[in-house]
Structure formats: C-alpha cells, structure tokens
Design an enzyme around this catalytic site. Structure first.
Site, short mmCIF file in Angstrom:
data_model
loop_
_atom_site.label_atom_id
_atom_site.label_comp_id
_atom_site.label_asym_id
_atom_site.label_seq_id
_atom_site.Cartn_x
_atom_site.Cartn_y
_atom_site.Cartn_z
CD GLU A 18 6.56 -8.81 -20.09
OE1 GLU A 18 5.37 -8.68 -20.77
OE2 GLU A 18 6.63 -8.67 -18.75
CG HIS A 21 1.41 -10.94 -20.54
ND1 HIS A 21 0.28 -11.16 -19.60
CD2 HIS A 21 2.56 -10.31 -19.54
CE1 HIS A 21 0.41 -10.71 -18.32
NE2 HIS A 21 1.75 -10.37 -18.16
#
Length: 366
Positions: A18, A21
């Site tokens: 994550e 991203h």
C-alpha cells in the site's frame, strides 16, 4: 509468539504494497484521502493535512483511498490532481507501484538475510529425506506421514547421507504408480514402517503429495564484500521469481493436480509460524517468498486486483477513451465478491484442518 511473528510479517508486506501506491500517488501530486492498514472497524486513526491514516481490526489487507471514489469528498470533479483526471501513464504508475514495491522489498530482504546469516558454503547431510505432506487429502498424509518426518528407507533400500537421497526417493515414488511401497520413517527419535500406494499422475508417474527436502544443515561463511551479497541476492531473487511464475503456470495448465496446494491466510500463517519456531531468521525467507507471491498475484489481470485495473487502462489507451464506469464497476464488484468468497472458503477449509491437529491448536493458543 511465532504465530504473531508470521502475522506481523504479512502485515508488513501489505503495508509495503500500500505504501507503494501511496508514495507513487503523492510523489506525482495526486490527491489521496485515505491510507488504511487492514479492513473492518477502525482501531487507530490519525487525520493528516490531506490524508486519514488508519489501522483496522483485520490486518490481512489494506487500501489507499482517493477522493475520486468518495461521494462525500469536497474536491471539484474537474480537479487535475484527482487520479481519474491524470494521463493513463500516471495512473498506471500508481496502480503498478504496489507490485513494484513488493518485488523491491523481497530483494532487500534477501540482501538482509545474506548479510545477517552469511553465504551458504555447504550442506552437512544426514541419512534420509525430510518430508512434508502438501495437504491432508494427499496419499502421504492419509498413509500417516506427518510434517517433520524423516524417511530413512524405501522398499528396504536405505537412503544415504548425501545429495543422492532425494532423487532416489523421488524415483521410487514416480516409478511405482498404483503399486504399494514401504517406507521406514523416523519421528521423535523412533522408527516405524508405513506403506502407501502412489496414485497415477497426469504425466504417468506416481504421486503421493509430499514435499521433499534434504535432511541436512547448512554451513555458512562471511561474505567477501557487499557486492557478493547483492549479486547472490539477485540470483536468489531470480530463482524465487521464476519458480513462483512456474507454480502459477502449473496451476493454470494442470489445475486438477495443483489446486490442492493453493493456500489461504490461515495456512500461510501456519507455515510462517513453523519457520519462525525453527529459526527466527527463516522469517526473512518467508517474507521474501510471500512478497513475491503477493506481487505476482496482484499483477494478474483479474477483477479487483491491480492487474485488472491495469487491463482497463490498457483498453483505455487503445480506445482513446475509458471503459464506461458502469462496466468497470460491475466487473470490479463481481471480482471482489468472487475473491472474498474464495478467501472465506480457504479460511474455513484450513481452520477445519487445523482443528484436527491438536498439537498445533494447543501451540496456537498458548
């Protein structure tokens, strides 16, 4: 503690994914309004200047949220810093960054492991071959073979303390489909004899559903230079990456024979806990392998995965305009339901299997 360590490793890998991203978006000036580790109820929350950071109850997952998907967002729909208003290349970088982050992290973990443990020098072999049934439905498990058993002899032939033992045992299994073979095994310092009948595999060879590894301990040496560590880590990374791709290829081309080896989060945690229990440094290998698997799974062109979103971007690039939102939403929602269903099925299946292993359950709740 070993179970908690394995769960912590999975949580770190999700965090790395994550963060990939998140960093890719923020570095391009793209607005991000949520960063969450886990799913479900919020345990901890911090509201930053632009982004809400949260830790949720179930750590096996996470997400990066954008104002594009938030109906309560006050960002104007034509804001150039919204993800959907960026060029295809910018969006592709954001979507693929999680996969790239997992691959880079896997390589760095291998570098760290070689730096801590050292460079493998040789193996000190002992008699026999270490075995582990792939699942409880396998021929090996049904015959009584358990994880950690050492096979000392097959059909009366002793397995020597050398690298020849594993190929010898493999040959005996593969050349006796539908024929009973006798194994002498060592378990808890006691010898016993088991008989099993390999079933006929798709390639015409005998199969018992067991993973084999040398009964040996590794001897390590200190690295000669940092360059040696980086080079060996790159070779090891390539081996793991190619091996993982090959495994996914076999799952597609030979689904019936390999589907039983697919593991969900419960079994993954079990494997990690076992490795941590044997040697805490093994968690580094576990982290590298799972990180590579996570990257490859996410890049598959399946709905609700990064690869599915990249597929839509590719179509948009070729068409010159995006796929209609209702089609994208329908495909993504269907894919999400299927993935959640598969995840729940694997968790229930593996939890049921674990409860039949009393020793493991006792260790789990100690």
């Amino acid at each position: 503690m070993s179970v908690l360590a394995a769960i912590a490793v999975l949580a770190v890998l999700i965090l790395v994914h994550e963060l990939g991203h998140f960093v890719a978006a923020r570095s391009q000036g793209i607005l991000v309004n949520r960063f969450s580790l886990g799913f479900g109820p919020v345990l901890l929350k911090y509201q930053g200047k632009q982004t809400e950071y949260a830790v949720r109850a179930f750590p096996l997952g996470g997400f990066v949220g954008f104002p594009d998907d938030d109906p309560d967002s006050d960002v104007p729909p034509n804001d150039p810093n919204l993800l959907r208003n960026r060029p295809v290349l910018d969006r592709a970088i954001v979507i693929s960054a999680g996969v790239i982050a997992n691959l880079i992290f896997a390589y760095l973990v291998l570098v760290l492991q070689l730096g801590i443990v050292g460079i493998p020098k040789e193996l000190n072999y002992k008699a026999g071959v270490a075995v582990q049934p792939v699942n409880q439905e396998s021929v090996a498990y049904q015959a009584g073979i358990r994880e950690g058993d050492i096979i000392l002899a097959v059909n009366g032939e002793e397995l020597p303390a050398s690298e020849k033992s594993t190929p010898l045992l493999t040959k005996e299994i593969q050349t006796h489909p539908n024929q009973q073979i006798e194994l002498k095994i060592l378990r808890d310092n006691q010898q016993q004899t088991l008989k099993l009948t390999p079933k006929l595999g798709a390639d015409g060879k005998g199969v018992v559903g067991v993973a084999l590894s040398p009964n040996a301990t590794a001897v390590y040496r200190r690295p000669n230079s940092p360059f040696e560590i980086f080079g060996l880590a790159a070779n090891r990374f390539q081996q793991l990456f190619v091996g993982t791709l090959s495994g996914f290829g076999q799952l597609i081309t030979n689904f019936q024979q390999t589907a039983g080896q697919v593991s969900g989060p419960v079994n993954i945690v079990k494997i990690g806990a076992k490795l941590a229990e044997d040697n805490s440094v093994n968690l580094l290998s576990f982290a590298a392998i799972i990180s590579i698997n996570l990257a490859i799974i996410n890049i598959l062109p399946l709905p609700a995965l990064d690869g599915g979103q990249l597929a839509f971007l590719l179509i948009e690039g070729l068409r010159g305009k995006p796929v209609p939102a209702r089609i994208q939403d329908g495909v993504m929602q269907t894919g999400l339901v299927l993935l959640l269903g598969l995840g729940i099925f694997l968790i229930v299946k593996e939890t049921t299997q674990l409860t039949s292993q009393l020793e493991w359950v006792q260790r789990l709740f100690q």
